[in-house]
Write a protein that holds these residues in place. Sequence first.
Motif, PDB file in Angstrom:
ATOM      1  N   SER A 131       0.856  -1.189   0.000  1.00  0.00           N
ATOM      2  CA  SER A 131       0.000   0.000   0.000  1.00  0.00           C
ATOM      3  C   SER A 131       0.890   1.237   0.000  1.00  0.00           C
ATOM      4  O   SER A 131       2.004   1.214   0.520  1.00  0.00           O
ATOM      5  N   ARG A 132       0.390   2.317  -0.589  1.00  0.00           N
ATOM      6  CA  ARG A 132       1.198   3.528  -0.726  1.00  0.00           C
ATOM      7  C   ARG A 132       0.419   4.739  -0.227  1.00  0.00           C
ATOM      8  O   ARG A 132      -0.805   4.801  -0.325  1.00  0.00           O
ATOM      9  N   SER A 133       1.155   5.696   0.325  1.00  0.00           N
ATOM     10  CA  SER A 133       0.604   6.989   0.708  1.00  0.00           C
ATOM     11  C   SER A 133       1.626   8.056   0.347  1.00  0.00           C
ATOM     12  O   SER A 133       2.704   7.747  -0.168  1.00  0.00           O
TER      13      SER A 133
END
Length: 255
Positions: A131-133
Amino acid sequence: MLTTFSEPTFLDILRDECRFRPIGPGKASLAKKYAEAMDHANRRMWELQIFLEHLGIRTNWRFADSVAGSDVMASEDAKEELVRMHEEFLEQATAQFAFDLSKGANTYRVGTMEWFAKDVCRFSFYVDSVSRSLMERTTSRMRHTHDLVRARKVRLPARSVNKPAECRRIIKAMPDFLHRWAYIVTGERIARKSEEAERRIDPTLLAKTVETVVSTGKAAATATFAAADAFGKRVQEVVSDPALVLGDYVLTGWE
């Protein structure tokens, strides 16, 4: 664990693959055959090392000198000594391979296989989720544990089993002589559990540190499925559930 899994054992396979036949006239012929046998053994060790690193298991192996020392060749028991040295190297290679596979299980690179009856087993394998932010990229390594009944082994190449790309990639990277020790297990899944085994947080340019969190996990499951509720949610529908297994270790699994 490696040498007690089944017949043939891994050591048996290695002996067959790296035979040393100390026959022929004279010590020059003996030395030549020993060098050829050890060169072959070193090549097989190199193939195993590449395969382990392909699985994400780091190795630090020492290879054998294929040239017998002059003191050995001068001995009256040169033949027996070379046979002993060759066998000792194969035993050490087997122990090293066992150690590195075990290390792979302890560092969440390969899963494990347990058989409770001829057709009842439990296996685990790992799948990464990303997951990326704006601030970070998080990779979670999930441990999936499945219970199977009516389980059966299908030896490679296992053409009757549909294999996903990851499984085909691992089989392609596997040395051919290891195929005798590998199989695909398939059966009816009756229970499963998923938990995070490891989390890695890679910061973006705004941060500079990397944090690794390893979950403690739950207590080891018992050797029967009587306590299924404690193990995990029971699956109401029965589904086919294969995994690629090498000895006592699971390289990948899928549904």
